[in-house]
Design a protein around this motif. Structure first.
Motif, short mmCIF file in Angstrom:
data_model
loop_
_atom_site.label_atom_id
_atom_site.label_comp_id
_atom_site.label_asym_id
_atom_site.label_seq_id
_atom_site.Cartn_x
_atom_site.Cartn_y
_atom_site.Cartn_z
N LEU A 1 0.85 -1.18 0.00
CA LEU A 1 0.00 0.00 0.00
C LEU A 1 0.89 1.24 0.00
O LEU A 1 1.77 1.37 0.85
CB LEU A 1 -0.88 -0.03 1.25
N ARG A 2 0.68 2.13 -0.96
CA ARG A 2 1.49 3.34 -1.10
C ARG A 2 0.61 4.56 -0.90
O ARG A 2 -0.23 4.88 -1.74
CB ARG A 2 2.15 3.39 -2.47
N LEU B 1 -11.67 -1.95 -0.45
CA LEU B 1 -11.14 -0.85 -1.26
C LEU B 1 -11.60 -1.08 -2.70
O LEU B 1 -11.38 -2.16 -3.25
CB LEU B 1 -9.61 -0.82 -1.23
N ARG B 2 -12.24 -0.09 -3.30
CA ARG B 2 -12.57 -0.16 -4.72
C ARG B 2 -11.35 0.32 -5.50
O ARG B 2 -10.73 1.32 -5.14
CB ARG B 2 -13.78 0.72 -5.04
N LEU B 3 -10.99 -0.41 -6.55
CA LEU B 3 -9.74 -0.17 -7.27
C LEU B 3 -9.97 0.06 -8.75
O LEU B 3 -11.00 -0.33 -9.30
CB LEU B 3 -8.82 -1.39 -7.09
N ALA B 4 -8.96 0.66 -9.38
CA ALA B 4 -8.94 0.80 -10.85
C ALA B 4 -7.51 0.52 -11.29
O ALA B 4 -6.55 1.02 -10.68
CB ALA B 4 -9.36 2.20 -11.27
N PRO B 5 -7.33 -0.29 -12.34
CA PRO B 5 -5.97 -0.57 -12.82
C PRO B 5 -5.28 0.72 -13.23
O PRO B 5 -5.90 1.62 -13.79
CB PRO B 5 -6.19 -1.48 -14.03
N LEU C 1 -12.68 5.86 -0.37
CA LEU C 1 -12.26 5.60 1.00
C LEU C 1 -12.62 4.15 1.33
O LEU C 1 -13.51 3.57 0.70
CB LEU C 1 -12.97 6.56 1.96
N PRO C 2 -11.95 3.55 2.33
CA PRO C 2 -12.30 2.17 2.70
C PRO C 2 -13.78 2.07 3.07
O PRO C 2 -14.31 2.91 3.79
CB PRO C 2 -11.41 1.89 3.91
N VAL D 1 -6.10 5.46 4.47
CA VAL D 1 -6.09 5.31 3.01
C VAL D 1 -7.06 6.32 2.42
O VAL D 1 -8.17 6.51 2.92
CB VAL D 1 -6.49 3.88 2.60
N ASN D 2 -6.64 6.97 1.37
CA ASN D 2 -7.46 7.96 0.69
C ASN D 2 -7.60 7.62 -0.80
O ASN D 2 -6.81 6.84 -1.34
CB ASN D 2 -6.87 9.36 0.83
#
Length: 107
Positions: A22-23, A96-100, A85-86, A67-68
């Motif tokens: 996590l960055r 966490l919703r993600l996007a490549p 946001l979580p 996490v933001n």
């Protein structure tokens, strides 16, 4: 005494979970574990269709503290932007919703 689930046991890497990096935007890097899911999404708007995925990571809410949106995470060598946001579910877990990242589309 209330029942308390051992979330670390649930997130063992030899079972379902992945080790993730996590960055955070401020430069901090943390190791977390989570269960990655990338369900298929066939969305449509009028006559237009979009075949894509909805990547997400389920992990401990405590690990996702701070996490933001637009922080990044690396899962199994793939880098994702965090899109929300979580989403805490009240059990000690959060999603966490993600996007490549650009150029790393769905597999």
């Amino acid at each position: 005494m209330p029942f308390v689930e051992d979330l670390d046991a649930f997130l063992q890497e030899d079972e379902f979970a992945h080790a993730c990096e996590l960055r955070l935007a401020g430069g901090a890097i943390r190791s977390v574990r989570g269960i990655f899911d990338e369900p298929f999404l066939d969305a449509g708007m009028g006559e237009y269709r979009l075949d894509t995925t909805q990547p997400r990571l389920l992990g401990k809410a405590a690990d996702f503290a701070g996490v933001n949106r637009f922080d990044t995470i690396i899962i199994a060598g793939r880098e994702f932007d965090i899109m929300s946001l979580p989403q805490v579910d009240g059990t000690g877990m959060a999603t966490l919703r993600l996007a490549p990242k650009h150029g790393q589309g769905a597999r």
